[in-house]
Write an enzyme that holds these catalytic residues in place. Structure first.
Site, PDB file in Angstrom:
ATOM      1  N   CYS A   1      11.305  14.865 -50.810  1.00  0.00           N
ATOM      2  CA  CYS A   1      10.419  15.577 -49.961  1.00  0.00           C
ATOM      3  C   CYS A   1       9.223  14.381 -50.131  1.00  0.00           C
ATOM      4  CB  CYS A   1       9.489  17.027 -50.849  1.00  0.00           C
ATOM      5  SG  CYS A   1       7.527  17.542 -50.034  1.00  0.00           S
TER       6      CYS A   1
ATOM      7  N   CYS B   1      10.323  23.391 -56.689  1.00  0.00           N
ATOM      8  CA  CYS B   1       8.814  24.495 -56.091  1.00  0.00           C
ATOM      9  C   CYS B   1       9.360  25.263 -54.997  1.00  0.00           C
ATOM     10  CB  CYS B   1       8.036  23.198 -54.983  1.00  0.00           C
ATOM     11  SG  CYS B   1       8.129  23.301 -53.929  1.00  0.00           S
TER      12      CYS B   1
END
Length: 362
Positions: free
Chosen positions: A104, A203
């Site tokens: 990410c 997440c």
RNA sequence: UGGGCUGUCGUCAAGCGGUAAGACACAGCACUUUGACUGCUGCAUUCGUAGGUUCGAAUCCUGCCAGCCCAG
């Protein structure tokens, strides 16, 4: 107005304070919350990821308002799915253990976000990571360095940043001495996120059931197989390879009188090798997808510090190139070297300087 | 069918007349911007079963049940 900088705001206390610091330093700060993942609809209940939930957006917006900075929510769902989710799923499919945070950072925060920043007229991107960037006076290269708050240092997840990316990156929290200091600042500024708990877990898997996520979103069907010992003797049945990672002890469901650890995953044979305590250590690894920071590439041998997981103390090692891969030999065996995870290397003389890293092959 | 042995938590296993160790597994919590590791806490009012002896039994005695081994 100062130079424009886009700050990625997760809605947490770290990025909130980072934004405040930039503002105080005179930057023209633009807050952006990246919309990464919509969450899942499970049995009619809508779950949200911690990164981009409505409440996270709301928190970030309130902080931006409190600081008086421009704020946007931007859609990165497509990039996130192709660069993080797909990668995450595919790694598990081939029996490896991915690190989505690293992907990410590489593709989203310092990839897609950086591009979007340009559209907004900002050359710089900032985040609430605990790390710092500086320029080496001799070579003129950008260096990635550990944060002052060494217990929170996040350089492990940032080793893949290139010179190009680093040249456009700010880490306002690098100078902070501790998380407590960050919270103190948040408090003194009355930021609404001052007392928000630290985030954790993946997440996009808020319930921490990543196996369930793989089943629901990637159609992965875990296949029962054998647990074997080092000699190939069958010890029991496992619930499917995706449930395990190297070094894992819990969840094996096997009573051996002694703790047993996963020491090898063989996706071809759908077999997992277990070993007693101590057998999960190894002193050598090979890595690919390399990125070096103070230099573009290197030959020969170099004494370095290296770590094979986020929460590990760097250990002395020697690195060398073997064909196209990086070989790292540790002075003392390291625990649970895991394919798919990253090895990050630091300067042996000055362990605060990140030399680079790569993805562990074996 | 004779003879012998064994039956304690999900698993392994202490205990040998004085009121159920421990290990592994499991669960919860803490730690952690990945998966893990680690730490802490919890986890058999009950010892195959039914009786008996005893102030007191998982520990001694008897019957029954179950499993294992040897013989046939």
């Amino acid at each position: 107005m100062g130079e424009k900088v886009v700050i990625g705001m997760s809605g947490g206390v770290d990025s909130s304070v980072a934004a405040a610091v930039l503002k105080r330093q005179g930057y023209d700060v633009i807050g952006v919350t990246m919309r990464l993942w919509d969450g899942e609809n499970i049995d009619g209940c809508f779950t949200e990821g911690s990164c981009c939930s409505l409440s996270a957006v709301e928190d970030a917006r309130r902080v931006a308002y409190a600081l008086g900075i421009e704020y946007h929510v931007m859609d990165f769902r497509r990039e996130f799915e192709s660069s993080v989710i797909d990668y995450f799923v595919n790694e598990y499919k081939i029996g490896r253990t991915p690190n989505p945070c690293i992907a990410c950072n590489k593709h989203l925060k310092f990839g897609a976000l950086l591009k979007k920043a340009e559209i907004l007229g900002a050359k710089l991107v900032a985040t609430g990571h605990y790390a710092s960037v500086s320029v080496d006076e001799e070579s003129g290269r950008y260096l990635l360095k550990c944060a002052n708050a060494d217990e929170k240092d996040q350089t492990y997840a940032l080793y893949s940043l290139t010179q190009e990316q680093l040249s456009h990156t700010l880490f306002p929290l690098g100078e902070f001495k501790s998380k407590a200091e960050v919270r103190t600042v948040a408090d003194s500024l009355n930021l609404p996120t001052a007392n928000k708990p630290d985030s954790q877990e993946i997440c996009f898997v808020p319930d921490n059931d990543y196996v369930g996520f793989l089943k629901r979103n990637a159609g992965i069907v875990p296949t029962i197989g054998d647990f074997v010992d080092i000699n190939g003797n069958v010890l029991g049945q496992h619930k499917g390879i995706v449930n395990y990672t190297i070094g894992q002890r819990k969840g094996l469901g096997i009573a051996f009188g002694k703790p047993m650890f996963v020491i090898k995953i063989d996706p071809k044979l759908n077999r997992i090798t277990l070993g007693e305590q101590g057998t999960e250590f190894s002193n050598c690894l090979f890595a690919e997808d390399l990125n070096f920071i103070p230099f573009d590439n290197f030959t020969g041998e170099m004494r370095v510090m290296a770590k094979v997981r986020y929460s590990a103390a760097p250990a002395m090692a020697t690195m060398e190139m073997v064909n196209e891969t990086l070989k790292i030999t540790f002075d003392t065996p390291q625990r649970a070297i895991t394919p798919g995870q990253a090895v990050v290397i630091y300067d042996a003389e000055n362990p605060a300087i990140v030399l680079g890293g790569g993805t562990i092959l074996t």
